[in-house]
Design a protein around this motif. Structure first.
Motif, PDB file in Angstrom:
ATOM      1  N   GLY A   1      -6.751   6.924   3.442  1.00 51.80           N
ATOM      2  CA  GLY A   1      -6.087   7.976   2.735  1.00 51.80           C
ATOM      3  C   GLY A   1      -5.401   6.984   1.711  1.00 51.80           C
ATOM      4  N   SER A   2      -4.810   5.827   2.453  1.00 57.87           N
ATOM      5  CA  SER A   2      -4.071   4.813   1.634  1.00 57.87           C
ATOM      6  C   SER A   2      -4.609   3.833   0.870  1.00 57.87           C
ATOM      7  N   THR A   3      -5.700   3.238   1.352  1.00 56.07           N
ATOM      8  CA  THR A   3      -6.359   2.218   0.765  1.00 56.07           C
ATOM      9  C   THR A   3      -7.398   2.514  -0.251  1.00 56.07           C
TER      10      THR A   3
ATOM     11  N   LEU B   1       0.673  -1.183  -0.195  1.00 59.05           N
ATOM     12  CA  LEU B   1      -0.041   0.008   0.010  1.00 59.05           C
ATOM     13  C   LEU B   1       0.995   1.312   0.149  1.00 59.05           C
ATOM     14  N   PRO B   2       0.450   2.156  -0.688  1.00 55.94           N
ATOM     15  CA  PRO B   2       1.322   3.623  -0.783  1.00 55.94           C
ATOM     16  C   PRO B   2       0.909   4.186   0.626  1.00 55.94           C
ATOM     17  N   THR B   3       2.329   4.576   1.013  1.00 59.89           N
ATOM     18  CA  THR B   3       2.505   5.095   2.314  1.00 59.89           C
ATOM     19  C   THR B   3       3.172   6.687   2.446  1.00 59.89           C
ATOM     20  N   HIS B   4       3.597   6.995   1.476  1.00 53.27           N
ATOM     21  CA  HIS B   4       4.337   8.384   1.412  1.00 53.27           C
ATOM     22  C   HIS B   4       4.265   8.973  -0.069  1.00 53.27           C
TER      23      HIS B   4
ATOM     24  N   LEU C   1      -2.329  10.750  -4.216  1.00 53.19           N
ATOM     25  CA  LEU C   1      -3.120  10.958  -3.024  1.00 53.19           C
ATOM     26  C   LEU C   1      -4.253  11.726  -3.385  1.00 53.19           C
ATOM     27  N   GLY C   2      -4.055  12.959  -3.848  1.00 49.82           N
ATOM     28  CA  GLY C   2      -5.149  13.654  -4.218  1.00 49.82           C
ATOM     29  C   GLY C   2      -5.877  14.348  -2.978  1.00 49.82           C
ATOM     30  N   ALA C   3      -7.096  14.175  -3.196  1.00 49.95           N
ATOM     31  CA  ALA C   3      -8.208  14.597  -2.220  1.00 49.95           C
ATOM     32  C   ALA C   3      -8.359  13.758  -0.908  1.00 49.95           C
ATOM     33  N   TRP C   4      -7.629  12.550  -1.207  1.00 49.05           N
ATOM     34  CA  TRP C   4      -7.602  11.528  -0.205  1.00 49.05           C
ATOM     35  C   TRP C   4      -6.985  11.842   1.156  1.00 49.05           C
ATOM     36  N   ILE C   5      -6.438  12.825   1.234  1.00 50.44           N
ATOM     37  CA  ILE C   5      -5.588  13.466   2.332  1.00 50.44           C
ATOM     38  C   ILE C   5      -6.606  14.130   3.415  1.00 50.44           C
TER      39      ILE C   5
END
Length: 324
Positions: A103-105, A35-38, A119-123
């Motif tokens: 935000g990651s999943t 999963l992306p984490t950064h 990431l976009g708006a998921w932050i």
């Protein structure tokens, strides 16, 4: 035996961990192995973590926070205010972790390569998740603190008005403390975001500007106030945004006093909220102190407070500043 509201507050502490596990059960077949984490300033992820490891760490933190909060809330060693603070902090921790998970999943669903995820708006879920702290805060009964004994109260008599006459009073009050903080925050924003934007375009700032902009607006909100007294009672409004910050109707006024305000008695400088009382304190000095019908107090730093106090005493039908 714990009450219903405390039981519901404890249940609310466990909801973030339950939400993480529920979404994992629903989405596990649609997520990549990592999963992306950064993310950097913009673009796709630049770091990824094994999905099971990432899940384990976040669930452990969420469950740990909920467990600590539950134990501390069940031990009869704290007052209501301390219990509200414990519930709020542990709930905010669990919700923040859930925001990180979401935000990651969520942007990784049906994606094979985590390094292509943006990431976009998921932050935003991560940024707003700590506000979940208000759930257990709202579930606990509001505590009452000891009333502040004002220093050097000034005797004020109700203003005498002719029949059918009304009167209004208003004044602008500014806070150099918040003006200075706003300027500092603005300078920091320019230093942090201007050069990347000039170099790489507005995309370089991405969603990182949102929390900073929120902090700037929150501080600017308290730079200047408009204090108004009329037939509707007492009102404090943000001068920059026109947002009402405090309203007290005449029928809600038990007493009004003009006195010297000590910042530390009211929790410090700025907009302060404490058990049983709140205040807008800009400096040590003269101001108004309200006692409301429910026993709670509100204070505001205000020069020339005798005139609005006199009007309010008339509107509330009081004989003097100390009589309820």
């Amino acid at each position: 035996m714990i009450g219903l509201r405390k039981a519901l507050a404890i249940v609310s502490l466990w909801l973030p961990a339950a939400a993480i596990l529920s979404t994992w059960a629903l989405w596990s077949g649609r997520l990549p192995g990592q999963l992306p984490t950064h993310w950097g300033n913009s673009g796709p992820a630049d770091s990824a973590t094994d999905a099971a490891t990432f899940l384990g760490w976040l669930v452990a933190v969420a469950i740990g926070a909920a467990l600590i909060g539950t134990i501390l809330l069940l031990i009869p060693m704290s007052g209501k205010w301390e219990q509200r603070a414990i519930g709020g902090n542990t709930a905010a921790t669990g919700a923040f972790v859930f925001g990180m998970w979401l935000g990651s999943t969520a942007p990784s669903l049906d994606v094979a390569d985590p390094y292509t995820v943006e990431l976009g708006a998921w932050i935003i879920p991560t940024l707003i998740a700590p506000f979940y702290a208000f759930v257990p805060l709202a579930l606990f009964p509001s505590p009452s603190g000891p009333a502040v004994t004002v220093r050097d109260p000034v005797a004020v008599k109700p203003m005498t008005l002719a029949p059918m006459h009304t009167v209004a009073w208003s004044r602008t009050v500014s806070s150099w403390l918040f003006i200075s903080i706003t300027v500092v925050v603005l300078i920091m924003g320019v230093l942090l975001f201007l050069m990347p934007i000039l170099r790489d375009g507005i995309e370089a700032a991405s969603w990182a500007m949102i929390p900073f902009l929120g902090a700037f607006l929150l501080v600017a909100l308290f730079c200047a106030f408009r204090v108004t007294v009329d037939w509707r009672g007492f009102r404090v409004t943000s001068l920059l945004f026109g947002i009402p910050l405090k309203r007290i109707a005449p029928e809600d006024i038990a007493a009004v006093e003009v006195a010297v305000l000590e910042p530390m008695q009211w929790g410090g400088w700025g907009f302060r909220i404490m058990p049983g009382r709140s205040a807008i304190i800009l400096r040590a000095g003269p101001g108004l102190v309200f006692t409301r019908q429910n026993g709670k107090q509100f204070a505001i730093t205000l020069d020339g407070a005798e005139e609005p106090a006199s009007i309010l005493l008339n509107l509330a039908g009081k004989d003097d500043a100390s009589r309820a």
